[in-house]
Enzyme design. Sequence first.
Site, PDB file in Angstrom:
ATOM      1  N   LYS A  50     -48.726  56.821 -35.643  1.00 42.41           N
ATOM      2  CA  LYS A  50     -48.198  56.503 -34.313  1.00 42.41           C
ATOM      3  C   LYS A  50     -46.951  57.340 -34.028  1.00 42.41           C
ATOM      4  CE  LYS A  50     -50.134  51.852 -34.573  1.00 42.41           C
ATOM      5  NZ  LYS A  50     -49.946  50.406 -34.738  1.00 42.41           N
ATOM      6  N   GLN A  94     -45.583  45.998 -36.389  1.00 42.86           N
ATOM      7  CA  GLN A  94     -46.814  46.300 -37.116  1.00 42.86           C
ATOM      8  C   GLN A  94     -47.268  45.063 -37.891  1.00 42.86           C
ATOM      9  OE1 GLN A  94     -48.439  49.158 -36.646  1.00 42.86           O
ATOM     10  NE2 GLN A  94     -50.096  48.602 -38.024  1.00 42.86           N
ATOM     11  N   ASP A 117     -48.349  46.450 -27.336  1.00 39.75           N
ATOM     12  CA  ASP A 117     -49.469  46.066 -28.199  1.00 39.75           C
ATOM     13  C   ASP A 117     -50.304  44.955 -27.555  1.00 39.75           C
ATOM     14  OD1 ASP A 117     -50.294  47.283 -30.522  1.00 39.75           O
ATOM     15  OD2 ASP A 117     -48.707  46.419 -31.764  1.00 39.75           O
TER      16      ASP A 117
HETATM   17  N1  GUN Z   1     -52.289  46.114 -37.509  1.00 39.15           N
HETATM   18  C1  GUN Z   1     -53.574  46.554 -37.381  1.00 39.15           C
HETATM   19  N2  GUN Z   1     -53.786  47.000 -36.130  1.00 39.15           N
HETATM   20  C2  GUN Z   1     -52.624  46.860 -35.452  1.00 39.15           C
HETATM   21  C3  GUN Z   1     -52.233  47.164 -34.117  1.00 39.15           C
HETATM   22  O1  GUN Z   1     -52.990  47.656 -33.279  1.00 39.15           O
HETATM   23  N3  GUN Z   1     -50.945  46.857 -33.812  1.00 39.15           N
HETATM   24  C4  GUN Z   1     -50.098  46.307 -34.702  1.00 39.15           C
HETATM   25  N4  GUN Z   1     -48.864  46.029 -34.299  1.00 39.15           N
HETATM   26  N5  GUN Z   1     -50.434  45.997 -35.934  1.00 39.15           N
HETATM   27  C5  GUN Z   1     -51.696  46.292 -36.312  1.00 39.15           C
END
Ligand code: GUN
Length: 280
Positions: A50, A94, A117
């Site tokens: 990211k 995350q 998110d």
């Molecule tokens: N863990 C697995 N996929 C994601 C996601 O799309 N966003 C976040 N914040 N954590 C994750």
Amino acid sequence: MLLNGLKESKKILGKLKKRIKLLKRKKIIPGLAIILVGKNEASKIYVSKKLKEAKALSMNAWLFSFPEKVREKKIIKLIKKLNEDKKVHGIIVQLPLPSHLNKLRILNSIKPEKDVDGFTFSSLGKLMQEKEELVAATPKGCIKLLEAKKVKFQGKHAVIVGHSIIVGKPLAMLLLNRNATVTVCHKFTKNLSNFTRKADLLFVAVGKPKLIKASMVKKNAIIIDIGINKVKGKICGDIDFEKIKNKAKLITPVPGGIGPMTVAMLLENTVIAAEKTIKK
Ligand code: GUN
């Protein structure tokens, strides 16, 4: 036929670059704050992807790392600070989080306008009301990839395996909003194959390699593999890809399918959040 998420994500990132240029003319640089707790290896890899893609688009991206044993109050204090910071347009935490932390209390402390998110109750509620503003990146990536291939959803039977708030639940809403008939299966579903065999569109987000065998899918189904697993040092999804690929009409590979689409959608959401600050 293979559904190439990597190729599609590059197209999307190319379009985002133009929107970011326009924002910069208005002295706005889209900014994403990422909060990472602990040492989960998979999370570290996702976060680094990211950050890398955000920087490649010359967006701002900041990583805030906390040790495993951090207190909840400390994370919420940081989120409140980021909520008020004008340079920050998107905030994500995350997942997964260590079990001593209250995940929902932490997620819900993110300001809805910065919830890139789409996991807060506000964003999830809007999705139920058919207002798709900041939608969770992975399900949004699935829909965008299929829409790019002109797949129609109305009247189709979509079966989702996995009912998390990261994927299964928001994906069910996106599909219902497009008039699909939706079945959501999960780890307590009995006779999983009774459902998967009836799917025109099958989405699998469980995290179990080869959970879905060739005998469990209908011929000419569209199959979206959202799982990311490591087996003998190699990345694979939840689907027995080699045995299923010739039976499916369209199928996503792992890697190179939904993973890169997820990153692109998170950055798109951050740009959307930044663009919204102009119109105020
Ligand atoms: N863990 C697995 N996929 C994601 C996601 O799309 N966003 C976040 N914040 N954590 C994750």
